[in-house]
Design an enzyme around this catalytic site. Sequence first.
Site, mmCIF file in Angstrom:
data_model
loop_
_atom_site.group_PDB
_atom_site.id
_atom_site.type_symbol
_atom_site.label_atom_id
_atom_site.label_comp_id
_atom_site.label_asym_id
_atom_site.label_seq_id
_atom_site.Cartn_x
_atom_site.Cartn_y
_atom_site.Cartn_z
ATOM 1 N NE ARG A 50 40.761 34.475 34.097
ATOM 2 C CZ ARG A 50 40.476 35.601 34.755
ATOM 3 N NH1 ARG A 50 41.355 36.579 34.811
ATOM 4 N NH2 ARG A 50 39.316 35.758 35.351
ATOM 5 C CE LYS A 149 38.865 33.905 38.741
ATOM 6 N NZ LYS A 149 39.264 34.581 39.982
ATOM 7 C CD GLU A 182 47.033 38.352 41.780
ATOM 8 O OE1 GLU A 182 46.194 38.771 40.971
ATOM 9 O OE2 GLU A 182 47.270 37.143 41.946
#
Length: 288
Positions: A50, A149, A182
């Site tokens: 990721r 991220k 989220e």
Amino acid sequence: MKIYIDGEYYDKENAKISVFDHGLLYGDGVFEGIRIYHKRVFKLREHIERLFYSAKAILLTIPMTQEALCQAVVEACRANGLDNGYIRLIVTRGVGSLGLSPNSCKKPSVIIIANEIQLYPREFYEQGMEIITAATSRNLVNAVNPAIKSLNYLNNILAKIEASNAGCEEAIMLNSEGFVAECTGDNIFILHQGKIFTPPLAAGALYGITRNTVIELARQEGFTVEEKNLTRYDLFIADECFLTGSGAEIVPVVKIDKRIIGEGKPGKVTRQLEAKYHELTKVSGEPI
Ligand code: PMP
């Protein structure tokens, strides 16, 4: 504590980066938060993958292979003698000029901090957590895509401040269409009439590694898990609700915007998944 910066280890006091690093100047960089359980790094390869995807999305070339970075993370855990803990892995754009352009940054920096973990208070796990919906929307997928991220967490921090002002530790973030995306540092799930639901990633959420693990575990346990756009109404009428994240693991939610969820205590399915998750953390991971 020994902190890894670009291949060298430094004591906490001496672990410093330049004020010209674009990670500091602009939040230009990417990161991961990874758990160590029982002398193993949990889901290390998934986190490294990721990180590389996040870096690719912002045209940042990580100056190591995925394999070398996995090794460096394991090595940093070993150097700190940690059996359990938390790893913060950061890649910054590196030192450049004061202008926005990343072209002035010649070399990205890789930082690994392996430390003790700071968890939510124990009562959240025992009694469940109360959360609110933040007025701050999640970033648009066409702005800074929440799948990246990145070191720029201001969107989430603003929502976290709202949570804190309301006496809570977490906040739900909706996307620009009003669907649940989220929380500020966790993904969200509900149970309704025996089925498990979580927002699709396209709703504007991080591709949570705990989220993936929980979906897999739930399916193994025989549950139907659907990725579906959810509104606040869906959350209010849920039988159970829980959040997932590497740091939080699985945390039950019992109140949302002052509405009691289900019976107002951690649900049976949440407990079942928590137990399965903890079992997995005992046996899986990259040995240190
Ligand atoms: N959403 C956000 C915004 C996060 O920062 C995180 C990680 N703390 C998560 C979800 C959960 O992701 P993971 O399970 O991969 O830790």
